[in-house]
Scaffold this active site. Structure first.
Site, short mmCIF file in Angstrom:
data_model
loop_
_atom_site.label_atom_id
_atom_site.label_comp_id
_atom_site.label_asym_id
_atom_site.label_seq_id
_atom_site.Cartn_x
_atom_site.Cartn_y
_atom_site.Cartn_z
N ARG A 1 7.88 3.90 -5.04
CA ARG A 1 7.97 2.97 -3.91
C ARG A 1 6.87 1.90 -4.00
NH1 ARG A 1 7.83 5.26 2.13
NH2 ARG A 1 5.64 5.49 1.61
N HIS B 1 -1.36 -21.15 0.55
CA HIS B 1 -0.33 -20.15 0.82
C HIS B 1 0.48 -19.76 -0.41
CE1 HIS B 1 -1.47 -21.16 4.87
NE2 HIS B 1 -0.65 -20.25 5.37
N TYR C 1 0.82 -1.20 0.00
CA TYR C 1 0.00 0.00 0.00
C TYR C 1 0.86 1.25 0.00
CZ TYR C 1 0.99 0.93 4.97
OH TYR C 1 1.61 1.22 6.16
N LEU D 1 11.32 1.26 6.81
CA LEU D 1 10.75 1.76 5.57
C LEU D 1 11.44 3.10 5.25
CD1 LEU D 1 8.40 1.29 3.48
CD2 LEU D 1 7.23 3.12 4.71
N GLU E 1 12.86 2.52 13.89
CA GLU E 1 11.99 3.61 13.40
C GLU E 1 10.75 3.66 14.27
OE1 GLU E 1 10.39 2.81 9.46
OE2 GLU E 1 10.28 0.67 9.87
N LYS F 1 6.52 -1.90 1.84
CA LYS F 1 5.35 -1.32 2.51
C LYS F 1 4.19 -2.30 2.39
CE LYS F 1 3.34 3.29 3.20
NZ LYS F 1 3.47 3.28 4.64
N ARG G 1 -8.08 -20.38 -1.03
CA ARG G 1 -7.01 -20.15 -0.05
C ARG G 1 -5.97 -21.26 -0.05
NH1 ARG G 1 -5.47 -21.19 5.08
NH2 ARG G 1 -4.50 -19.45 6.19
N1 PDD Z 1 3.25 5.03 7.40
N2 PDD Z 1 8.02 3.77 8.65
C1 PDD Z 1 6.88 3.05 8.71
C2 PDD Z 1 6.92 1.73 9.37
C3 PDD Z 1 5.70 3.56 8.16
O1 PDD Z 1 4.56 2.84 8.22
C4 PDD Z 1 5.70 4.85 7.57
C5 PDD Z 1 4.48 5.47 6.96
C6 PDD Z 1 6.91 5.57 7.55
C7 PDD Z 1 7.01 6.94 6.93
O2 PDD Z 1 6.87 6.87 5.53
P1 PDD Z 1 6.32 8.10 4.68
O3 PDD Z 1 7.15 9.27 5.06
O4 PDD Z 1 6.54 7.68 3.27
O5 PDD Z 1 4.87 8.28 5.03
C8 PDD Z 1 8.05 4.99 8.08
C9 PDD Z 1 2.05 5.39 6.70
C10 PDD Z 1 1.84 6.84 6.60
C11 PDD Z 1 0.88 4.61 7.25
O6 PDD Z 1 1.02 3.42 7.41
O7 PDD Z 1 -0.18 5.20 7.49
#
Ligand code: PDD
Length: 282
Positions: free
Chosen positions: A51, A101, A32, A201, A177, A145, A99
């Site tokens: 990305r 895997h 996503y 991420l 993070e 992501k 379903r």
């Molecule tokens: N989250 N690290 C993680 C684990 C994240 O889920 C996100 C963003 C970021 C920051 O990424 P960006 O600057 O591209 O938004 C870092 C989004 C916003 C969410 O899951 O809602």
């Protein structure tokens, strides 16, 4: 009226349905993006699209649109919903199949995208937020992501229950993070943040903020901090599409910068804001 893209059909959101055998629903088998919209303008859209394709590619999910077509679809839904300030959520899954895997032979990807109104967190920009330290129990491909967010959900819930806005994750001693953000510490005029590898991420906001740091001549060291080093920082910041550049003024019981926003943070916010304004006036 709110719309949604379900594959290449733009429909009323109330009329959309998802098959219970969609692999996104059953396995979290998809990826996503969340893209910020400022006064009707998509912020850093090319970077988000790149990305999105990279994440999908890492999972061998094929996005059946060119990047230009996808950009236009997202632009069209912002227009259709007359979204001013908020974000677009988009995701793609491996699709619908009985379903099992391993990858199905016959599934075709399911794409969805919708908009959401959300205000910019102005109060937090100035006042800062509280964060809770939490063990990072996620998998080892945090650079993707993916829809699998349980490690983040559990950490964020722990933060929420502790009256904090974000959980700062650490693998053992090493700060990675935030549960949905990137984390930085500033000490003696140098900014530290975890390198962009498989443990985090690489946030789009992070990439913008590293450029902002360069502009204000704030040297950046992409090296992980230990928890102890983090707690000894002069200033701590977290960034994401929603949080933008926000000071963290308390971690667990410890105040950071006496509980108020620091000067480097303020400067970074100012440069970041100029980039937002530039995107609005294009
Ligand atoms: N989250 N690290 C993680 C684990 C994240 O889920 C996100 C963003 C970021 C920051 O990424 P960006 O600057 O591209 O938004 C870092 C989004 C916003 C969410 O899951 O809602």
């Amino acid at each position: 009226m709110a719309h949604i893209w379900v594959n290449d059909v733009l429909m009323n959101r109330a009329e959309a349905s998802i098959d219970p055998e969609d692999r996104g629903y059953q396995f979290g088998d998809g990826v996503y993006e969340v893209v910020k919209v400022y006064e009707g303008n998509l912020f850093e859209m090319e970077a988000h699209i790149d990305r999105f394709y990279r994440s999908a590619d890492e999972l061998r999910i094929v996005i059946p649109y060119t990047k230009d077509v996808l950009h236009k679809m997202v632009y069209d839904i912002v227009e259709a919903d007359q979204l001013q300030t908020g974000h677009v959520y988009m995701q793609i899954t491996r699709g619908v199949a009985p379903r099992q895997h391993y990858f199905p032979d016959e599934a075709s990807a399911t794409f969805t995208a919708y908009t959401q109104v959300s205000e910019r967190p102005y109060e937090n920009f100035e006042r800062g937020i509280k964060a809770l330290l939490h063990e990072d129990i996620r998998w080892l491909r945090c650079d993707i992501k993916s829809l699998n967010l349980l490690g983040a959900v559990l950490a964020k819930q722990a933060a929420h229950e502790a009256n904090c806005d974000e959980a700062i994750l650490h693998r053992g001693d090493v700060v990675t993070e935030g549960s949905s953000s990137n984390v930085y510490g500033i000490k003696d005029g140098v900014m530290y943040t975890h390198p962009a590898n498989n443990f985090i991420l690489n946030g789009i906001t992070r990439q913008v903020v590293l450029r902002c740091a360069e502009e204000i001549q704030l040297p950046v060291v992409e090296e992980a901090m230990t928890v102890e080093q983090l707690l000894a920082m002069d200033e701590v910041i977290y960034t994401s599409t929603g949080a933008e550049v926000t000071p963290i003024v308390q971690i667990n019981e410890q105040l950071i910068h006496k509980g108020v926003r620091g000067e480097w943070t303020k400067k970074l916010q100012e440069v970041f804001e100029s980039k937002v304004q530039a995107a609005i006036t294009i």
